[in-house]
Scaffold this active site. Structure first.
Site, PDB file in Angstrom:
ATOM      1  N   GLY A  15      36.009  39.266  41.687  1.00  0.00           N
ATOM      2  CA  GLY A  15      35.669  38.050  41.824  1.00  0.00           C
ATOM      3  C   GLY A  15      36.181  36.780  41.620  1.00  0.00           C
ATOM      4  CB  VAL A  27      52.064  31.023  40.964  1.00  0.00           C
ATOM      5  CG1 VAL A  27      52.904  32.388  41.122  1.00  0.00           C
ATOM      6  CG2 VAL A  27      50.852  31.958  39.195  1.00  0.00           C
ATOM      7  NE  ARG A  76      32.890  44.389  44.869  1.00  0.00           N
ATOM      8  CZ  ARG A  76      32.181  45.603  45.733  1.00  0.00           C
ATOM      9  NH1 ARG A  76      32.070  45.780  46.569  1.00  0.00           N
ATOM     10  NH2 ARG A  76      31.205  43.735  45.210  1.00  0.00           N
ATOM     11  N   GLY A 106      40.588  40.442  36.992  1.00  0.00           N
ATOM     12  CA  GLY A 106      39.866  41.177  35.936  1.00  0.00           C
ATOM     13  C   GLY A 106      40.374  42.265  35.540  1.00  0.00           C
ATOM     14  CG  ASP A 107      37.971  44.972  33.845  1.00  0.00           C
ATOM     15  OD1 ASP A 107      37.824  44.326  34.630  1.00  0.00           O
ATOM     16  OD2 ASP A 107      37.625  44.740  32.422  1.00  0.00           O
ATOM     17  CB  THR A 130      37.251  36.876  35.147  1.00  0.00           C
ATOM     18  OG1 THR A 130      35.647  37.685  35.343  1.00  0.00           O
ATOM     19  CG2 THR A 130      37.708  37.245  34.108  1.00  0.00           C
ATOM     20  CG  ASP A 132      31.525  38.097  33.381  1.00  0.00           C
ATOM     21  OD1 ASP A 132      31.386  37.320  34.005  1.00  0.00           O
ATOM     22  OD2 ASP A 132      32.092  38.861  34.281  1.00  0.00           O
ATOM     23  CG  ASP A 134      34.595  40.534  31.058  1.00  0.00           C
ATOM     24  OD1 ASP A 134      36.174  40.450  31.344  1.00  0.00           O
ATOM     25  OD2 ASP A 134      34.085  41.388  32.066  1.00  0.00           O
ATOM     26  NE  ARG A 167       5.382  24.872  34.919  1.00  0.00           N
ATOM     27  CZ  ARG A 167       5.752  24.350  36.042  1.00  0.00           C
ATOM     28  NH1 ARG A 167       6.973  24.059  36.420  1.00  0.00           N
ATOM     29  NH2 ARG A 167       4.296  24.449  36.973  1.00  0.00           N
ATOM     30  NE  ARG A 176      27.023  43.474  37.379  1.00  0.00           N
ATOM     31  CZ  ARG A 176      26.436  42.803  37.636  1.00  0.00           C
ATOM     32  NH1 ARG A 176      24.474  43.140  37.526  1.00  0.00           N
ATOM     33  NH2 ARG A 176      26.210  42.309  39.651  1.00  0.00           N
ATOM     34  CE  LYS A 218      12.306  24.813  18.542  1.00  0.00           C
ATOM     35  NZ  LYS A 218      13.227  25.142  18.832  1.00  0.00           N
ATOM     36  CD  GLU A 227      25.074  39.098  36.528  1.00  0.00           C
ATOM     37  OE1 GLU A 227      24.692  39.276  37.434  1.00  0.00           O
ATOM     38  OE2 GLU A 227      25.555  39.105  35.555  1.00  0.00           O
TER      39      GLU A 227
END
Lengths: 328, 328, 328, 328
Positions: A15, A27, A76, A106-107, A130, A132, A134, A167, A176, A218, A227
Site C-alpha cells: 500500500g 535514495v 502486489r 511494509g512487512d 506504511t 499504519d 505497525d 449527533r 486492521r 455533551k 477497521e
C-alpha cells in the site's frame, strides 16, 4: 568481502503512503552525492520481474518531495511469490549491473526482500513506508504522521456538523491489526471513545460511556473505530446496536477510507523520508544488508529485517489513559 | 509534607503557539478527572497580578482542542518582574485558594515561575509552549510541529511560482537563536540552502552553492533563512548581495512572519498537549514542583525548570548533513 | 475565409496564477477532442521567439489540474517588444505549422497578443490568468479565487496570535492597482479596516475607526492593506504612524508576499480553467480571433482583446459597504 | 403599513452548511449597525417553539466567521409541522417583542417560514444555506463552494493512491436530487466519469467509457457518483457490476459522507454570507417579507420564497460537455 556497490535500485511496494516519493528522492540523491548510479523499479516486485527499470539522476526526482503516492507505482506481485519470478528478478538486476536494492514498503514487502536475499545473497535494505505504523524497529513509519493529520482534519469537519445537530458519529479509520491511527487521531480529534483492535471494550461499556458523557453535558459525541476493532462488529452493526440501545441519539457513520493514504506529506514525513533514504543508501555502501532503517529515540537506527517483520509494535498504554482522561 | 492540592491554576505566557489551547483543555480535564478544581488565569502573569481568574470545568474547554492561539490570552508582564507584582500575584492565588500553578510558555515564562516558587514556595509546573523548539528537556515544544507544517505549506506555494519563473527566493522563517524551524522546514521544502543562527556559512559559500546548484540544472532555488542567521545580514541585504554577485537570477524575498504562530494544531501537537497536561497536573498531585514536563524518547519526563531554562538545545547535525545531500 | 485550424499553440505569460496548468490541460484536451494538434510554448513569448515548443497530447497534461504554477513556465520577454523578436516568433509558428495561439496571462500579455495579430494576422485568443482580477470582460480571472482562499487562511492564522495578544496587525496583500483581493479577503478575514488603491481613506479616519472599534470592545484588530493603497504610505510607515498616534496597541506588520501566487487551485478555478480552455479552442476553431474568453453572469463569453485591455474593472461598492457594516 | 422593525430573530434550520455562522454574524452585525436588536434562536424551529432565545450583540458573534457548523445549532422540528407548535412559536416571538425572522436553511426550512407567515402575517426572510446548491433564485447557496473544495481535496488524495496502484475508484459525493457537487467536483478532480441524478448514463456506457479511457493510456480512473444518481444502483452495486464486467481493474469505493458538510468556509462563502445577511436584514427593514436573498449575476437579489421553493435549479449542460471533453 562484499562487492563494492556502484549501482542501487529502489522500489516501492505494498500500500502506498505519503512520503514514499520523498524517500525515493532521498535514495536517488544520496546515490548522486556518492557518485553511484541509481535505477528506479516500477510497480514494486512486479517491475523487478519484468525488468521495468529507469535510470534516475538527481534531476529525475525534482518536485516530488511534496507529492503523495509513489512515482514508481506500487503493486502486489504474485510472481515474486514463486522461485521462478524471483530468479527472473535477480537476473534482471544482474543484467542491469545493480548491486543492491532498497525496498520501501511494509512487512509483506520486507518478507519478500529477505527471501530474495536468502536465495541470491543480494544486498537489500528496507525503508518502512506504511500509514499504519505497525513495523517494529521504528517509532514512526513513513506516512503515519501525514495520515494522522488527514484523519484529524476529517474529524474536525465532521465535528462541525455533529455538534450542530447533537449527533453521535462513528468514524472508521484505517488499522486492521493496530490501533495507532485510531488512538492518536481519536485523542487529537477529541473523540469520546476510541475502539481499537488491541482492546476489547465491550458494547455495554461503550453504551455506558456514551450515556455518561451525555449526562456530563455533551450534546454530541464522536467515536473513532479502527477497521479491526475487537468488538467484532463492523461499524454499521455498531450503529444499529446503539440505535437500539441508546435513546435520544441521532447516530451516523462515516468511513474515511482511502483518502487516508494520500495527500502531500507532512513536514515530519518529508524529513523522516529524507533521513531514511540517506541512511539506507549509506548503510548499503558500508556493506550492511538485510536491515531496515528506522527512527528510534530520534535517531536513525538499523534493525535486522527479520526482527522488523516478526516484532510487534505495541499500543502506547499511556495514550489510552490520556484518552480516558480527556473524555472526562 | 506538601499541602494536598485541591485547586490548580493554569496560564499561558509569552508568544502563543498552536497547541496551547489543547494544553489548557488537558490541564482542566485532568483536574476534573481527579476531582480537583481548576482556574484559568487570563493574560499570563499580568492576570495573575490583577486576579483575572475564571473557574473552569470540563465543559469550559469544549471545542478548543483544534483552535490556534490561547483562549486565556497571553501578555508580557512588567509587573511580574517586580517583587511587588509577584506579591500581589501570590496573594491573589492564596485568596482564590489555589494550591499550584501550571505555566504554559517558553523559557522567559519558566524563569518567572521559578522565581515565584523560590520567593513563596508556591508549587509550579511548566509546559513548554513555543514554536521555536528551543527548550532543553523536550524533543518537541508545543507548536513546533504545527509551525513546521505551516512553513512547509508556504514554501510549497512559493516554489510553484519560483519554478514557473526560474527565480531565486529567500524565505525568512522564525528562529532568532535556533535554527530548528529553518532546518526541518528547509529539508521538507526542498531548499537548496538553509541559513541558521548556529552555523556561519559565509556569503561566498552561499553564492558558490547557488552557482553549483544552477549548473547542475536547477532553474529555480529556495534559500531558507532563520531570523537570526549568522551571516549577520538581514534577508533584504542578502538579496542585494546576491543581486550584485550572481548573474541571471531574479531574486525575491518573502518573510513568512506571524502566520507561523497560528493555525489549527497538528495531530502531533494536540496529542503532545494532551499528554503534557495530564503529566503536569498529576506530577503536581504527586507533590512534585519546579519541573517542566517534556517528551524525551517518546515518553513524558520531568526536567527541573532550572535545567530547562539554562540548558541549550542543539541543532541536529545529522539534519545539516541530510540537507547538504538532498540539495545535490 | 480564415484558414482551417489544424494546430494550436498555447503559452502562459506574465505573473503565474493557480489554474494556469488547468487551463493548459483544457486547451490540450480540447484540441485532442477535436482531433487537432497542440503544442506548448515554454516561457511565454520568450519561448515563442526561441522556438521552444513541445508537442502535447491528452496524456501530456495528466496530473497537472491540481498543480500551482505553470508547467510551461512564464517569463517576461523584452525580445517580444521588438519587431524583430515578433518576426522570429511568427516564423517559428509558421515553421511549426501552428495556425493559432492561446495566450494565458494578464493585460500585458494580451497587449503583446494583439500587436502580434495586428502585425501578422495571426489568430490569437486570450485566457485571463492573474490573481488580481483586474481584467475587464470576466467577473473572475483564473487564480483569483485560489488567492483569496490563500490570503484568508493566512489571516485566520494571524488572527489566532493577534487575539491572543490583543494586537493590531497590518497585513499587506497583492493588488497594486486594484483592491479586489484586499476587499474580499478583508471581509472574509473579519478585518476591521481595508485599505485599497481605489479609495483614499485618510490616516485620520483609519485611526478614528480603530479607536472606535477598540471602544466597542474589540481587543485585537486586523487591517488589510493592498500593495497600492491610496494613503500613499507603505505598510511599515503605516505602522509607525499608528504607533505614534494610537495608545495601547501593540502593532505588527505582515507582508503575505509571493505565496499568494501559488498553491493547488480551488475547485472554482479548476472548473473555470476547464471551461475557458474549451471556449478558447472552440472559438478559434469557429474562426474567431482577438478575443478573450471570460465568465460573465455565469456564462462563457468573448470580449474583444482590445476592450479587455483598455476596460477597467471596478471595485464592487456593495462590498465596501458590507465591510463597513461587518466591522460594527 | 408594516410595523417598524425594532428586533429581528435569526435561526438556522435543516442540514448545516459552512457559512451559516458567517451569515448569523452578518445578520447580528447588520442589526447592530442599524441600531436594532437581534436575538438568536437555538435549534431552528424547535427553539422557536421552546422559546430558546438569546440576545445577541456585535461582540456575541466574534470569531465565528471562519467556523463550520452553526453556533445556533440546527434540528428537525416535528412540532413546527403542527399548528399548535407554530402558535407557540408565534407567541414566543411576540412575547420577546421580535418583529421579524431570518431563516438560514434549505427549501424545507423556507416552506416552514412561508406557512408561518401565511398563518400569522409574521415577516420572514430566507437565506439559502445548504451545500447542495439546489435552491432556485441564487447561483450559489451558502456552503456549496466550501463543500466543493472539501470534495476536491479528498479526490486529490484518493487520486494519489489510485494512480500509484492503477486502480478504479468510485467516489460518492452528496447530492440526492441534484448533481451540482458531483459535476463541479468531478471536473475539478479530473474524474473520468460523473454520474448524476439528472442524467441516466446507463451502465453499458459507463463500462464503454472506462474501457476507452483505459485504451487511451490511462492507468487509473476516478468516477464521481452523486448519492442520487440515475443508474439506480448504489455505489457498492456499481462496483460489483464493474468487477464482473471489466477486466484488469482493481475497483475501490469511497463514500465521502458527512465531512462534506463541515470545515472552515471558503472566502467565497464568507463573503456571500456577509452580503446575504446585510441584504436580508435591510430588506426586512424596508418592509419586504417572504423573500429569499440570493446571488444572481453577481448581485444580491430577492426571490419570492414561494418561487425559491417551487423553482428547480438546472444542471449546467455546458459543464457536462466540458466534463466529456476533459476526459478525452
Amino acid at each position: 568481502m562484499p562487492k563494492t556497490i556502484k549501482k542501487i535500485a529502489v522500489l516501492t511496494s505494498g500500500g502506498d503512503s505519503p512520503g514514499m516519493n520523498a524517500a525515493i528522492r532521498s535514495v536517488v540523491r544520496t546515490c548522486a552525492y556518492h557518485n553511484i548510479e541509481c535505477v528506479g523499479v516500477y510497480r514494486g516486485y512486479e517491475g523487478l520481474i519484468e525488468g521495468d527499470f529507469k535510470q534516475m539522476d538527481a534531476r529525475s526526482v525534482k518536485g516530488i518531495i511534496n507529492k503523495g503516492g509513489t512515482i514508481l507505482k506500487s503493486a502486489r506481485s504474485n510472481g515474486f511469490r514463486t522461485e521462478e519470478g524471483r530468479k527472473k528478478a535477480f537476473q534482471n538486476l544482474v543484467d542491469a549491473e545493480v548491486d543492491a536494492l532498497v525496498v520501501v514498503g511494509g512487512d509483506g514487502s520486507f518478507t519478500g526482500a529477505l527471501i530474495f536475499n536468502q536465495e541470491f545473497g543480494f544486498p537489500v535494505m528496507g525503508i518502512p513506508g506504511t500509514i499504519d505504523n505497525d513495523i517494529f524497529g521504528t517509532s514512526h513509519t513513513l506516512g503515519f504522521d501525514t495520515a494522522l493529520n488527514t484523519v484529524v482534519e476529517a474529524i474536525d469537519k465532521i465535528r462541525d456538523t455533529a455538534s450542530s445537530h447533537n449527533r453521535l458519529f462513528f468514524i472508521e479509520v484505517m488499522g486492521r491489526d493496530v490501533g495507532h491511527i485510531a488512538l492518536n487521531a481519536g485523542i487529537a480529534g477529541g473523540a469520546e471513545e476510541i475502539l481499537i483492535p488491541e482492546e476489547d471494550l465491550g458494547l455495554e461499556r461503550l453504551v455506558d460511556s456514551l450515556n455518561r458523557s451525555r449526562k456530563s453535558g455533551k450534546s454530541s459525541s464522536i467515536v473513532i473505530v479502527a477497521e479491526g476493532d475487537k468488538i467484532g462488529k463492523n461499524i454499521f452493526e455498531l450503529k444499529d446496536y446503539v440505535d437500539e440501545n441508546m435513546e435520544g441519539y441521532d447516530v451516523r457513520v462515516s468511513v474515511l477510507g482511502h483518502m487516508q493514504r494520500g495527500g502531500a506529506p507532512s513536514c515530519f514525513d518529508r524529513v523522516l523520508a529524507s533521513r531514511m533514504g540517506v541512511k539506507a543508501v549509506e548503510s548499503l555502501l558500508n556493506g550492511q544488508t538485510n536491515y531496515m532503517v528506522g527512527l528510534l529515540n530520534g535517531k536513525m537506527e538499523l534493525t535486522p529485517l527479520d526482527n522488523a517483520i516478526k516484532g510487534k509494535t505495541k499500543i502506547n498504554l499511556e495514550l489510552l489513559r490520556v484518552s480516558d482522561i480527556m473524555s472526562t
